[in-house]
Motif scaffolding. Structure first.
Motif, PDB file in Angstrom:
ATOM      1  N   ASN A  18      -0.013   2.785 -10.793  1.00 43.71           N
ATOM      2  CA  ASN A  18       0.476   3.273  -9.501  1.00 43.71           C
ATOM      3  C   ASN A  18       1.884   2.756  -9.209  1.00 43.71           C
ATOM      4  OD1 ASN A  18      -1.671   4.908  -8.760  1.00 43.71           O
ATOM      5  ND2 ASN A  18      -2.805   3.246  -7.775  1.00 43.71           N
ATOM      6  N   SER A  19       2.109   1.474  -9.475  1.00 43.82           N
ATOM      7  CA  SER A  19       3.435   0.911  -9.199  1.00 43.82           C
ATOM      8  C   SER A  19       4.485   1.527 -10.134  1.00 43.82           C
ATOM      9  CB  SER A  19       3.434  -0.607  -9.320  1.00 43.82           C
ATOM     10  OG  SER A  19       3.347  -1.016 -10.661  1.00 43.82           O
ATOM     11  N   ARG A  20       4.149   1.757 -11.387  1.00 40.51           N
ATOM     12  CA  ARG A  20       5.094   2.409 -12.313  1.00 40.51           C
ATOM     13  C   ARG A  20       5.351   3.863 -11.899  1.00 40.51           C
ATOM     14  NH1 ARG A  20       3.100   0.004 -18.119  1.00 40.51           N
ATOM     15  NH2 ARG A  20       3.927  -2.085 -17.770  1.00 40.51           N
ATOM     16  N   GLU A  21       4.295   4.530 -11.459  1.00 40.92           N
ATOM     17  CA  GLU A  21       4.446   5.914 -11.014  1.00 40.92           C
ATOM     18  C   GLU A  21       5.390   5.967  -9.811  1.00 40.92           C
ATOM     19  OE1 GLU A  21       1.713   9.733  -9.600  1.00 40.92           O
ATOM     20  OE2 GLU A  21       0.754   7.792  -9.972  1.00 40.92           O
ATOM     21  N   LYS A  22       5.198   5.022  -8.844  1.00 42.34           N
ATOM     22  CA  LYS A  22       6.076   4.975  -7.691  1.00 42.34           C
ATOM     23  C   LYS A  22       7.507   4.677  -8.122  1.00 42.34           C
ATOM     24  CE  LYS A  22       2.596   3.610  -4.307  1.00 42.34           C
ATOM     25  NZ  LYS A  22       2.126   2.527  -3.440  1.00 42.34           N
ATOM     26  N   TYR A  23       7.681   3.778  -9.044  1.00 39.59           N
ATOM     27  CA  TYR A  23       9.019   3.423  -9.533  1.00 39.59           C
ATOM     28  C   TYR A  23       9.687   4.647 -10.190  1.00 39.59           C
ATOM     29  CZ  TYR A  23      12.675   1.286 -12.350  1.00 39.59           C
ATOM     30  OH  TYR A  23      13.880   0.980 -12.927  1.00 39.59           O
ATOM     31  N   ILE A  24       8.942   5.324 -11.052  1.00 43.82           N
ATOM     32  CA  ILE A  24       9.481   6.510 -11.743  1.00 43.82           C
ATOM     33  C   ILE A  24       9.796   7.608 -10.726  1.00 43.82           C
ATOM     34  CG2 ILE A  24       8.891   8.389 -13.336  1.00 43.82           C
ATOM     35  CD1 ILE A  24       7.381   6.296 -15.018  1.00 43.82           C
ATOM     36  N   HIS A  26      10.511   7.202  -7.606  1.00 42.55           N
ATOM     37  CA  HIS A  26      11.684   6.776  -6.850  1.00 42.55           C
ATOM     38  C   HIS A  26      12.962   6.987  -7.672  1.00 42.55           C
ATOM     39  CE1 HIS A  26      14.034   4.649  -3.928  1.00 42.55           C
ATOM     40  NE2 HIS A  26      14.484   3.810  -4.857  1.00 42.55           N
ATOM     41  N   GLN A  27      12.906   6.667  -8.945  1.00 43.24           N
ATOM     42  CA  GLN A  27      14.073   6.828  -9.825  1.00 43.24           C
ATOM     43  C   GLN A  27      14.438   8.307 -10.027  1.00 43.24           C
ATOM     44  OE1 GLN A  27      16.074   4.475 -11.218  1.00 43.24           O
ATOM     45  NE2 GLN A  27      14.961   2.974  -9.987  1.00 43.24           N
ATOM     46  N   LEU A  28      13.437   9.156 -10.081  1.00 42.79           N
ATOM     47  CA  LEU A  28      13.678  10.570 -10.371  1.00 42.79           C
ATOM     48  C   LEU A  28      13.705  11.456  -9.123  1.00 42.79           C
ATOM     49  CD1 LEU A  28      11.436  10.971 -13.539  1.00 42.79           C
ATOM     50  CD2 LEU A  28      13.890  10.599 -13.441  1.00 42.79           C
ATOM     51  N   GLU A  29      13.600  10.835  -7.950  1.00 42.76           N
ATOM     52  CA  GLU A  29      13.521  11.613  -6.713  1.00 42.76           C
ATOM     53  C   GLU A  29      14.752  12.510  -6.528  1.00 42.76           C
ATOM     54  OE1 GLU A  29      12.964  10.870  -1.930  1.00 42.76           O
ATOM     55  OE2 GLU A  29      12.652   9.221  -3.331  1.00 42.76           O
ATOM     56  N   HIS A  30      15.944  12.002  -6.778  1.00 38.59           N
ATOM     57  CA  HIS A  30      17.141  12.819  -6.597  1.00 38.59           C
ATOM     58  C   HIS A  30      17.167  13.987  -7.601  1.00 38.59           C
ATOM     59  CE1 HIS A  30      18.498  10.237  -9.892  1.00 38.59           C
ATOM     60  NE2 HIS A  30      19.457  11.117 -10.112  1.00 38.59           N
ATOM     61  N   LEU A  31      16.648  13.763  -8.810  1.00 35.84           N
ATOM     62  CA  LEU A  31      16.594  14.857  -9.788  1.00 35.84           C
ATOM     63  C   LEU A  31      15.601  15.940  -9.351  1.00 35.84           C
ATOM     64  CD1 LEU A  31      16.714  12.904 -13.182  1.00 35.84           C
ATOM     65  CD2 LEU A  31      18.542  14.216 -12.102  1.00 35.84           C
ATOM     66  N   VAL A  32      14.482  15.514  -8.788  1.00 35.93           N
ATOM     67  CA  VAL A  32      13.493  16.472  -8.285  1.00 35.93           C
ATOM     68  C   VAL A  32      14.092  17.269  -7.138  1.00 35.93           C
ATOM     69  CG1 VAL A  32      11.258  16.669  -7.121  1.00 35.93           C
ATOM     70  CG2 VAL A  32      11.500  15.117  -9.063  1.00 35.93           C
TER      71      VAL A  32
END
Length: 130
Positions: A18-24, A26-32
């Protein structure tokens, strides 16, 4: 005890996931967000292009339909035929006048020739004319 230990491990693993999913995320939010914006823009562009083409096709169809039911070309053809008939009549009259003038000229020439043949004296002015 074994199940509790397994449960704890699974819980920790799920928390890590869950924490890795949130991190990913968060990192990819602007790309989405960019992807969603591009997708929305593409939809709008495609919609406007299709609408534009549809309007052009409608307009062409209306023009063709109105020209098929419009009597303007037929009226123009009839006017052209009437004009041609009038010109033909005028040319026939001109030809008739020319034929009449030519006939009068031939008759006058024949009359002059006959008169000259019956004349007893030949004037000097007409001697060199023939």
């Amino acid at each position: 005890g074994y199940l509790d230990k397994l449960h704890n491990e699974i819980s920790r693993t799920l928390e890590k996931i869950n924490s890795r999913e949130k991190y990913i995320n968060h990192q990819l939010e602007h790309l989405v967000q960019e992807y969603r914006s591009a997708q929305a823009l593409l939809k709008k562009t495609i919609y406007f292009k299709i609408t534009e083409v549809l309007e052009r096709v409608k307009q062409e169809t209306e023009e063709k339909g109105s020209s098929m039911t419009d009597g303007a070309p037929l009226v123009k053809i009839k006017q052209a035929l009437t004009k041609l008939k009038q010109e033909t009549i005028q040319m026939d009259i001109q030809i008739g006048v020319m034929e009449h003038t030519l006939l009068q000229s031939k008759l006058k020439e024949k009359s002059n020739m006959t008169r000259d043949m019956h004349a007893t004296e030949i004037p000097e002015a007409t001697v060199g004319a023939y």
